[in-house]
Design a protein around this motif. Structure first.
Motif, short mmCIF file in Angstrom:
data_model
loop_
_atom_site.label_atom_id
_atom_site.label_comp_id
_atom_site.label_asym_id
_atom_site.label_seq_id
_atom_site.Cartn_x
_atom_site.Cartn_y
_atom_site.Cartn_z
N SER A 52 96.52 19.94 48.80
CA SER A 52 96.15 18.59 49.19
C SER A 52 94.76 18.22 48.68
CB SER A 52 96.19 18.46 50.72
OG SER A 52 95.19 19.31 51.30
N TRP A 53 94.40 16.97 48.82
CA TRP A 53 93.14 16.48 48.30
C TRP A 53 91.93 17.24 48.84
CZ3 TRP A 53 89.25 14.42 51.38
CH2 TRP A 53 89.60 14.23 52.73
N SER A 54 92.02 17.66 50.10
CA SER A 54 90.89 18.33 50.74
C SER A 54 90.93 19.84 50.55
CB SER A 54 90.88 18.01 52.23
OG SER A 54 92.05 18.54 52.84
N GLY A 55 92.11 20.34 50.17
CA GLY A 55 92.27 21.78 50.08
C GLY A 55 92.73 22.41 51.38
N ASP A 56 92.90 21.59 52.42
CA ASP A 56 93.27 22.13 53.73
C ASP A 56 94.75 22.51 53.80
OD1 ASP A 56 91.09 19.96 55.71
OD2 ASP A 56 90.72 21.82 54.62
N HIS A 57 95.55 21.93 52.96
CA HIS A 57 96.99 22.19 53.00
C HIS A 57 97.48 22.65 51.64
CE1 HIS A 57 97.23 20.35 56.96
NE2 HIS A 57 96.48 19.37 56.50
N THR A 58 98.30 23.68 51.67
CA THR A 58 98.91 24.20 50.46
C THR A 58 100.41 24.37 50.66
OG1 THR A 58 98.47 26.48 51.15
CG2 THR A 58 96.83 25.44 49.72
N TYR A 59 101.13 24.39 49.56
CA TYR A 59 102.59 24.53 49.62
C TYR A 59 103.02 25.35 48.42
CZ TYR A 59 107.50 23.22 50.17
OH TYR A 59 108.85 23.25 50.35
N TYR A 60 103.93 26.32 48.65
CA TYR A 60 104.34 27.24 47.59
C TYR A 60 105.85 27.31 47.46
CZ TYR A 60 99.54 29.00 48.01
OH TYR A 60 98.18 29.11 48.04
N ALA A 61 106.28 27.59 46.25
CA ALA A 61 107.68 27.91 46.03
C ALA A 61 107.95 29.26 46.67
CB ALA A 61 107.97 27.97 44.53
N ASP A 62 109.16 29.46 47.16
CA ASP A 62 109.51 30.72 47.81
C ASP A 62 109.31 31.91 46.88
OD1 ASP A 62 112.30 29.38 49.76
OD2 ASP A 62 110.14 29.44 50.17
N SER A 63 109.52 31.70 45.61
CA SER A 63 109.46 32.79 44.65
C SER A 63 108.05 33.33 44.46
CB SER A 63 110.02 32.34 43.30
OG SER A 63 109.30 31.22 42.81
N VAL A 64 107.03 32.57 44.85
CA VAL A 64 105.66 33.02 44.65
C VAL A 64 104.88 33.16 45.94
CG1 VAL A 64 105.67 31.87 42.40
CG2 VAL A 64 104.63 30.72 44.37
N LYS A 65 105.49 32.76 47.04
CA LYS A 65 104.80 32.80 48.33
C LYS A 65 104.36 34.22 48.65
CE LYS A 65 106.63 29.92 51.05
NZ LYS A 65 107.58 29.25 51.99
N GLY A 66 103.11 34.37 49.04
CA GLY A 66 102.58 35.67 49.36
C GLY A 66 101.96 36.38 48.17
N ARG A 67 102.24 35.91 46.96
CA ARG A 67 101.69 36.54 45.75
C ARG A 67 100.69 35.62 45.04
NH1 ARG A 67 104.79 37.56 41.49
NH2 ARG A 67 106.26 35.86 41.91
N PHE A 68 100.92 34.33 45.10
CA PHE A 68 100.07 33.36 44.42
C PHE A 68 99.23 32.60 45.44
CE2 PHE A 68 102.83 32.48 40.37
CZ PHE A 68 102.93 33.85 40.15
N THR A 69 98.03 32.21 45.04
CA THR A 69 97.16 31.41 45.89
C THR A 69 96.56 30.27 45.07
OG1 THR A 69 96.56 33.34 47.23
CG2 THR A 69 95.14 31.41 47.39
N ILE A 70 96.75 29.04 45.55
CA ILE A 70 96.17 27.89 44.89
C ILE A 70 94.91 27.48 45.64
CG2 ILE A 70 97.57 26.24 46.21
CD1 ILE A 70 97.67 24.48 43.68
N SER A 71 93.90 27.06 44.89
CA SER A 71 92.64 26.63 45.50
C SER A 71 92.03 25.54 44.64
CB SER A 71 91.68 27.81 45.63
OG SER A 71 91.37 28.35 44.36
#
Length: 124
Positions: A52-71
């Motif tokens: 999200s614009w503030s960085g407070d919310h993130t959303y991941y595809a199931d295939s990468v959840k737990g392995r990838f981090t967006i910031s």
């Protein structure tokens, strides 16, 4: 016109890590959500992650959840994708995207600007 430039792609062995960065020329960068998509050779483009614009919310595809981090760093107009525990299925061209909205997303149709992409190859 917003320009998005990715960096940090390359070759990595399975199990390794790699960090992708995207620099945006948008003067209103902090107002919009950003994301990453990827496209493997011969396959359709798929959503990876959004923030999200503030960085407070993130959303991941199931295939990468737990392995990838967006910031994101709104002071530097950059968004990053830290990828751990990579496997050959993660091999693809990764593209940074700019959304027309402020909240997280998973559809490419809400993105108005796309980077040219960075190749990531994971060897087994």
């Amino acid at each position: 016109q917003v320009q998005l430039v990715e960096s940090g792609g390359g070759l990595v062995q399975a199990g390794g890590s790699l960090r992708l960065s995207c620099a945006a020329s948008d003067q209103s960068f902090s107002s919009y959500a950003m994301g990453w998509f990827r496209q493997a050779s011969g396959k359709e483009r798929e959503f990876v992650a959004s923030i999200s614009w503030s960085g407070d919310h993130t959303y991941y595809a199931d295939s990468v959840k737990g392995r990838f981090t967006i910031s994101r760093d709104n002071a530097k107009n950059t968004v990053a994708l830290q990828r751990n525990s990579l496997n050959p299925a993660d091999t693809a061209v990764y593209s940074c995207t700019h959304s027309t909205h402020s909240g997280v997303f998973a559809r490419g149709s809400v993105c108005d600007y796309w980077g040219r992409g960075a190749q990531v190859t994971v060897s087994s």
